[in-house]
Design an enzyme around this catalytic site. Structure first.
Site, PDB file in Angstrom:
ATOM      1  N   ASP A 108      48.450  35.724  71.042  1.00 26.14           N
ATOM      2  CA  ASP A 108      49.169  36.531  72.035  1.00 26.14           C
ATOM      3  C   ASP A 108      48.999  35.930  73.426  1.00 26.14           C
ATOM      4  OD1 ASP A 108      49.510  38.327  69.982  1.00 26.14           O
ATOM      5  OD2 ASP A 108      47.744  39.507  70.564  1.00 26.14           O
TER       6      ASP A 108
HETATM    7  N1  URA Z   1      45.043  39.131  66.658  1.00 27.11           N
HETATM    8  C1  URA Z   1      45.573  39.618  67.794  1.00 27.11           C
HETATM    9  O1  URA Z   1      45.644  40.835  67.973  1.00 27.11           O
HETATM   10  N2  URA Z   1      46.034  38.763  68.695  1.00 27.11           N
HETATM   11  C2  URA Z   1      45.966  37.420  68.557  1.00 27.11           C
HETATM   12  O2  URA Z   1      46.394  36.671  69.425  1.00 27.11           O
HETATM   13  C3  URA Z   1      45.402  36.914  67.380  1.00 27.11           C
HETATM   14  C4  URA Z   1      44.951  37.803  66.439  1.00 27.11           C
END
Ligand code: URA
Length: 247
Positions: A108
């Protein structure tokens, strides 16, 4: 779009036909054709993106060197190769690569930590396939102090958007006054999975860092810093994911 023109003998060498000098002999002896016509002149340049070069009648394919990097992705960067909203992209952080890299999987925008970038499409595809169960380790700083029962639920698997999560490993690393740092190991890669898992038990994730991917540790890489994977790193990765070709 036109590609970069390259001397025919250099192109033959890049395709692994022969050394440049030997390639010149092959050209002179009439064994090389460009777009179906035999070329014996030495000065000829070709555009590999548009022209078809054959040696003894067999079409050639340019060998591309595989490159692998481990990046400590900072927050604020997107893990796509372009962004219509103009946000910074992770590939822009790798400044010493002559090849087009892409991130393996996603993090993310507000997650930081270990991200592999490569031009090896086969590795990228296989490493993300659920059958290989490649482990990802995260450190999640969450609100409050989830009790053991909730952590056990997450470890056993919970219903998330109609599908049960695979078993996970969870360890409380540090209990702070209002937050808890929890290490989470999962091998799935659903969108925002770790955040959603904690949301489901009522403990919002405040900060999320991936500390390892497929056995590769982030280590002391500074934020935004990266390194080429070493032969040892590649052994670790390729041991988990048998590929047709490594080079
Ligand atoms: N889980 C998440 O919530 N975000 C990420 O970027 C990777 C795994």
């Amino acid at each position: 779009m036109m590609g970069t023109p390259v001397r025919l003998q250099k192109y033959l060498a890049q395709c692994g036909v022969a050394s440049r000098r030997k390639a010149e002999e092959l050209i002179a002896s009439g064994r090389v054709s460009v777009d179906g016509a035999i070329v014996t002149d030495m000065g000829v340049k070709i555009d590999p993106s548009h022209q078809r070069v054959a040696f003894d009648g067999t079409l050639l394919k340019q060998r591309q060197h595989k490159k692998y990097y481990l990046l400590n992705k900072p927050k604020g960067y997107v893990t796509t190769v372009s962004d219509p909203q103009g946000r910074p992209i992770v590939t822009g952080l790798i400044t010493d690569s002559s090849v087009r890299l892409f991130p393996v999987g996603r993090l993310d925008i507000d997650t930081h930590g270990a991200l592999i970038l490569t031009n090896d499409g086969e590795l990228a595809q296989k490493i993300q396939h659920p059958s290989h169960e490649v482990k990802k380790t995260y450190e999640a700083l969450v609100e409050g102090r989830p009790d053991n029962r909730k952590l056990r639920d997450l470890a056993n698997g919970i219903d998330l958007e109609g599908r049960r999560t695979s078993p996970a490993q969870l360890v409380v690393v540090e209990a702070r006054p209002h937050t808890t740092l929890i290490r989470v190991i999962i091998h799935e890669g659903r969108k925002r999975q770790v955040r959603k898992m904690f949301e489901a038990i009522g403990h919002r994730v405040i900060d999320l860092k991936r500390t390892s991917y497929g056995g590769l540790q982030l280590g002391k890489l500074p934020k935004g810093g990266y390194r080429r994977l070493t032969p040892e790193d590649l052994k670790i990765i390729f041991k988990k994911i048998p590929l047709q070709t490594k080079k």
